[in-house]
Scaffold this motif. Structure first.
Motif, PDB file in Angstrom:
ATOM      1  N   GLN A   1       9.813   1.432  -1.218  1.00  0.00           N
ATOM      2  CA  GLN A   1       8.929   2.551  -1.554  1.00  0.00           C
ATOM      3  C   GLN A   1       7.509   2.277  -1.063  1.00  0.00           C
ATOM      4  O   GLN A   1       6.837   3.168  -0.523  1.00  0.00           O
ATOM      5  CB  GLN A   1       8.936   2.775  -3.073  1.00  0.00           C
ATOM      6  N   GLN A   2       7.063   1.042  -1.248  1.00  0.00           N
ATOM      7  CA  GLN A   2       5.723   0.674  -0.773  1.00  0.00           C
ATOM      8  C   GLN A   2       5.635   0.800   0.753  1.00  0.00           C
ATOM      9  O   GLN A   2       4.642   1.293   1.298  1.00  0.00           O
ATOM     10  CB  GLN A   2       5.400  -0.754  -1.199  1.00  0.00           C
TER      11      GLN A   2
ATOM     12  N   ARG B   1       7.458   2.725   2.715  1.00  0.00           N
ATOM     13  CA  ARG B   1       7.497   4.137   3.105  1.00  0.00           C
ATOM     14  C   ARG B   1       6.150   4.815   2.834  1.00  0.00           C
ATOM     15  O   ARG B   1       5.738   5.714   3.585  1.00  0.00           O
ATOM     16  CB  ARG B   1       8.624   4.855   2.370  1.00  0.00           C
ATOM     17  N   THR B   2       5.480   4.404   1.788  1.00  0.00           N
ATOM     18  CA  THR B   2       4.141   4.937   1.520  1.00  0.00           C
ATOM     19  C   THR B   2       3.182   4.540   2.644  1.00  0.00           C
ATOM     20  O   THR B   2       2.387   5.354   3.132  1.00  0.00           O
ATOM     21  CB  THR B   2       3.612   4.410   0.171  1.00  0.00           C
ATOM     22  N   LYS B   3       3.266   3.281   3.074  1.00  0.00           N
ATOM     23  CA  LYS B   3       2.413   2.795   4.163  1.00  0.00           C
ATOM     24  C   LYS B   3       2.754   3.530   5.474  1.00  0.00           C
ATOM     25  O   LYS B   3       1.850   3.872   6.255  1.00  0.00           O
ATOM     26  CB  LYS B   3       2.591   1.288   4.328  1.00  0.00           C
TER      27      LYS B   3
ATOM     28  N   GLU C   1       1.155   6.913   5.393  1.00  0.00           N
ATOM     29  CA  GLU C   1      -0.290   6.813   5.623  1.00  0.00           C
ATOM     30  C   GLU C   1      -0.591   6.603   7.117  1.00  0.00           C
ATOM     31  O   GLU C   1      -1.529   7.195   7.670  1.00  0.00           O
ATOM     32  CB  GLU C   1      -0.864   5.659   4.802  1.00  0.00           C
TER      33      GLU C   1
END
Length: 302
Positions: A84-85, A87-89, A92
């Motif tokens: 999840q982290q 995919r967030t990056k 961005e």
């Protein structure tokens, strides 16, 4: 005399020098602007090319994560959080690279983040690989255990079946069996004495005589002996309320006695009074004990 020979005076000469200087300055400025624009264009092209390359790399990384999700692997909570982290990056980075103008500093930052994402993806795929191997091993162990359990169950069922069959055989072997089974018809005098008869019109009761085959397995105790009596037409003579179970089914009986069995040569008798007149023909009796057929006999009355 010399001044008259020179066609260009001093003032005109100065103007010419000035024009030359201006022209040279303009040429220098144009050259500077040309090379500066060329450099800017080259830098713009390079920046856009790098931005496009980074976009492609980010998309490749996203595809790799999608491939991992298609694997039949149950992710741990730690791996789910890490994905999840990442995919967030990725989101961005994609947003940053979609801007019209990207500075060199922003491009450098994006390149740095992309390197981190690649390194993370490598470690992440290794963790997934280890997890997949563990899952494969556990599945193999589970399947092996399931096979063992099924095998044990099958053996247990087979053993239970054999035990049931053995118990049935033991029960059958322990059941009392009769021999020397015979039937006599009697009339009863006023004195109470029984007199044997062969005619149906004179008979009042039937007496069944039998011995029991010696049996070490049979329990030395009281045993119930059931008798079923059939008239010459094949009809069972019995009370509807008299029920017992034998040979795997429930049936009616004509009469019942209890005997004390001691595995000896005792002869047993069972008297039965017919509630209605006897008729000519053959009367049949079947004896039962311990849930099994014990013996049979028949008698012809004239």
């Amino acid at each position: 005399m010399s001044d008259q020979k020179d066609p260009v005076n001093k003032g005109d000469r100065n103007k010419i020098y000035f024009l030359i200087v201006v022209i040279l300055a303009l040429l220098g400025t144009n050259a500077f602007l040309f090379f500066r624009d060329k450099h800017e264009k080259e830098r713009f092209v390079t920046t856009n090319t790098e931005k496009d390359r980074l976009k492609l790399e980010v998309e490749k990384i996203e595809v790799e994560f999608d491939k991992v999700n298609l694997m039949n692997v149950a992710l741990t909570e730690k791996l789910q959080n890490e994905q999840q982290q990442a995919r967030t990056k990725i989101a961005e980075l994609k947003k940053a690279l979609q801007k019209g103008d990207v500075t060199e500093a922003e491009l450098a930052a994006a390149q740095d983040e992309l390197k981190k994402l690649k390194a993370f993806l490598t470690d992440y795929k290794e963790d997934i690989g280890h997890l997949e191997k563990e899952n494969t091993y556990l599945k193999s162990e589970r399947d092996s255990l399931a096979t063992s359990v099924n095998s044990v169950k099958a053996k247990a069922i087979d053993l239970e079946k054999k035990n049931t069959e053995l118990a049935a055989k033991v029960k059958s072997s322990a059941a009392l069996k009769a021999f020397n089974v015979r039937i006599l018809a009697y009339k009863v005098k006023n004195s109470g004495k029984n007199v044997e008869v062969s005619k149906a019109s004179a008979a009042k009761k039937l007496t069944t005589y039998f011995n029991i085959i010696p049996n070490q397995l049979a329990e030395k105790d009281y045993h119930k002996i059931y008798i079923r009596i059939f008239d010459p037409a094949g009809n069972l003579i019995a009370n509807e309320t008299n029920m017992f179970e034998a040979d795997g089914q429930e049936m009616q009986y004509s009469d019942m006695i209890s005997i004390s069995y001691n595995n000896d040569d005792t002869q047993y008798t069972l008297e039965w009074v017919n509630p209605k007149p006897f008729i000519k023909g053959t009367y049949s009796v079947i004896l039962y004990a311990n849930g099994f057929t014990m013996g049979k006999a028949s008698l012809d009355l004239k």
